[in-house]
Design an enzyme around this catalytic site. Structure first.
Site, short mmCIF file in Angstrom:
data_model
loop_
_atom_site.label_atom_id
_atom_site.label_comp_id
_atom_site.label_asym_id
_atom_site.label_seq_id
_atom_site.Cartn_x
_atom_site.Cartn_y
_atom_site.Cartn_z
N LYS A 84 20.34 15.41 -1.97
CA LYS A 84 20.16 15.85 -3.34
C LYS A 84 19.95 17.57 -3.36
O LYS A 84 20.26 18.29 -4.20
CB LYS A 84 19.35 15.05 -4.19
CG LYS A 84 19.60 13.83 -4.29
CD LYS A 84 18.37 12.97 -5.09
CE LYS A 84 18.33 11.54 -4.59
NZ LYS A 84 17.16 11.55 -3.67
N LYS A 137 14.43 21.97 5.81
CA LYS A 137 14.24 22.32 4.23
C LYS A 137 14.18 23.69 4.23
O LYS A 137 14.75 24.69 3.19
CB LYS A 137 13.63 21.42 3.54
CG LYS A 137 14.20 20.09 3.37
CD LYS A 137 13.63 19.06 2.16
CE LYS A 137 14.48 17.80 2.31
NZ LYS A 137 13.49 16.72 1.58
N LYS A 141 23.90 17.24 6.30
CA LYS A 141 23.36 15.94 5.74
C LYS A 141 23.56 15.73 4.28
O LYS A 141 22.99 16.75 3.59
CB LYS A 141 21.78 15.86 6.11
CG LYS A 141 21.23 14.68 5.59
CD LYS A 141 19.57 14.76 5.46
CE LYS A 141 18.97 14.36 4.13
NZ LYS A 141 17.64 14.19 3.95
P1 ADP Z 1 17.50 13.29 -0.47
O1 ADP Z 1 17.50 13.98 0.68
O2 ADP Z 1 18.92 13.27 -1.13
O3 ADP Z 1 16.66 13.97 -1.71
P2 ADP Z 1 15.62 11.24 -0.25
O4 ADP Z 1 14.82 12.01 0.52
O5 ADP Z 1 15.35 10.64 -1.71
O6 ADP Z 1 17.12 11.83 -0.24
O7 ADP Z 1 16.04 9.95 0.59
C1 ADP Z 1 16.00 8.65 0.24
C2 ADP Z 1 16.41 7.48 1.24
O8 ADP Z 1 17.92 7.81 1.60
C3 ADP Z 1 15.79 7.80 2.49
O9 ADP Z 1 15.61 6.64 3.14
C4 ADP Z 1 16.51 8.67 3.34
O10 ADP Z 1 16.84 8.41 4.64
C5 ADP Z 1 18.08 8.30 2.80
N1 ADP Z 1 19.00 9.42 3.01
C6 ADP Z 1 19.15 10.42 2.43
N2 ADP Z 1 20.11 11.10 2.73
C7 ADP Z 1 20.73 10.67 3.54
C8 ADP Z 1 21.80 10.84 4.38
N3 ADP Z 1 22.91 12.01 4.45
N4 ADP Z 1 22.39 9.63 5.37
C9 ADP Z 1 21.60 8.69 5.56
N5 ADP Z 1 20.30 8.38 4.82
C10 ADP Z 1 20.08 9.25 3.93
#
Ligand code: ADP
Length: 338
Positions: free
Chosen positions: A205, A120, A202
């Site tokens: 958000k 990040k 990946k």
């Molecule tokens: P973001 O990176 O979009 O903010 P979060 O940290 O809120 O996502 O993650 C919420 C859930 O979604 C977690 O269990 C995370 O492992 C899963 N997740 C987020 N992005 C991905 C992705 N690109 N592929 C698979 N799982 C994901």
């Protein structure tokens, strides 16, 4: 064997999702789909992690709106509040107390090695203390409810290991004979891996590269048009295994559809534009019923708030029982309990 308040050998499903933007296909296939399936048969605590979201969101209106939208998304996708608890992380402020205790047990070097933090920061996010300490708040999130099974995407594997290490450290220091915390296991669906975003990184958000679960019409077209592909000409054969569009198609298509499309890629004469049209159709159809439920739920915002409120009450009760024991074990004195 664990201390009260946790029942030994019980599967407790715990997981969270950030309210830092619209929930997307990565969230769905990596996590929410498994959350919905697991809560049918196990006690489940799912929370919208608005404290974690503060590592990147500063706009109070957006933070609230994303929190409510995440709840709406869960309900539209089939979360049943009579079977599990859905709530807002900040409804359990006690978490911050457990986080502090865990801070005091965690070597800085362990967090310095966390790949999610390093990624990040490398992608330009501000390296605030919240972002650095993110996995410890996450450990508290899991352990305060006695979580044993944590359905997450593959990107979170290391964070669950940190939660396990944290539970072990606590048990070693303060409850060596009868461990307080069960050790949580990740639950990661193997064939999903990490869902790519429209730019090939990946999907997240934090990277503005998502396709929203409920995107439709022009917005969906716009997002799908932007999916990065290579410059192989239309008539040339293409490799489906290195293509972002195919990686997304695979999540939705049946085995049969997948092999047809795979063959079309390999034969040539099939462009990325064709594949993108197929993807649009698959997404629209797959979430059709949920989209309809979402429209219905939107007519009743009080219901969403009631679900969150009740989930918060249940979660706080469990967290309070945990923290009473933690205070007793650690010697943290609170005179109001005398
Ligand atoms: P973001 O990176 O979009 O903010 P979060 O940290 O809120 O996502 O993650 C919420 C859930 O979604 C977690 O269990 C995370 O492992 C899963 N997740 C987020 N992005 C991905 C992705 N690109 N592929 C698979 N799982 C994901």
């Amino acid at each position: 064997m664990t201390h009260y308040p946790f029942t030994p050998d019980e599967t407790i499903v715990v997981s969270g999702i950030q309210s830092s933007g619209k929930l997307h296909l990565g969230n769905y296939f990596g996590a929410i789909r498994q959350h919905i399936a697991l809560h049918q048969n196990h006690p489940s605590y799912y929370f919208i992690v608005n404290y974690h979201a503060m590592t990147s969101v500063r706009d109070p209106i957006a933070l609230k709106a994303h929190t409510l939208d995440a709840a709406l998304t869960y309900l539209a996708l089939g979360f049943d509040p009579s079977k599990g608890d859905l709530f807002v992380q900040s409804d359990v402020p006690l978490l911050n107390e457990l986080t502090w205790i865990f801070f005091c047990l965690t070597p800085v070097s362990q967090l310095e090695k966390a790949t999610s933090y390093k990624d990040k920061v490398a992608q330009g996010l501000s390296s605030n203390c919240g972002l650095f300490n993110y996995p410890i708040l996450q450990a508290a999130d899991i352990l305060i409810y006695g979580g044993t099974l944590v359905p997450v995407g593959a990107d979170q594997k290391q964070h669950i290991e940190i939660a396990r290490d944290t539970a072990q450290r606590f048990n070693h220091v303060w409850s060596p004979d009868q461990p307080m915390f069960p050790l949580p296991d990740p639950y990661i669906v193997k064939n999903v891996a990490i869902v790519p975003g429209i730019d090939g990184r990946k999907m997240s958000k934090s990277y503005d590269n998502t396709i929203g679960i409920f995107d439709e019409g022009k917005e969906l077209d716009r997002r799908i048009k932007r999916i990065v592909t290579d410059s192989t000409p239309l008539e040339a054969p293409k490799d489906p295994d290195t293509d972002n569009v195919f990686a997304l198609i695979r999540l939705f298509a049946s085995e049969e559809q997948q092999s047809e499309i795979r063959e079309a890629y390999q034969c040539g004469g099939y462009g990325y534009g064709h594949a993108k049209k197929v993807l649009t159709g698959l997404i629209t159809e797959y979430f059709g019923d949920a989209r309809e439920r979402r429209r219905e739920l939107l007519k009743n915002p009080d219901y969403i708030q009631d679900v969150l409120r009740q989930g918060g009450i249940n979660a706080r009760q469990r967290a309070e029982a945990c923290m009473d024991k933690v205070r007793e074990l650690t010697g943290l004195m609170t005179t109001y309990q005398f």
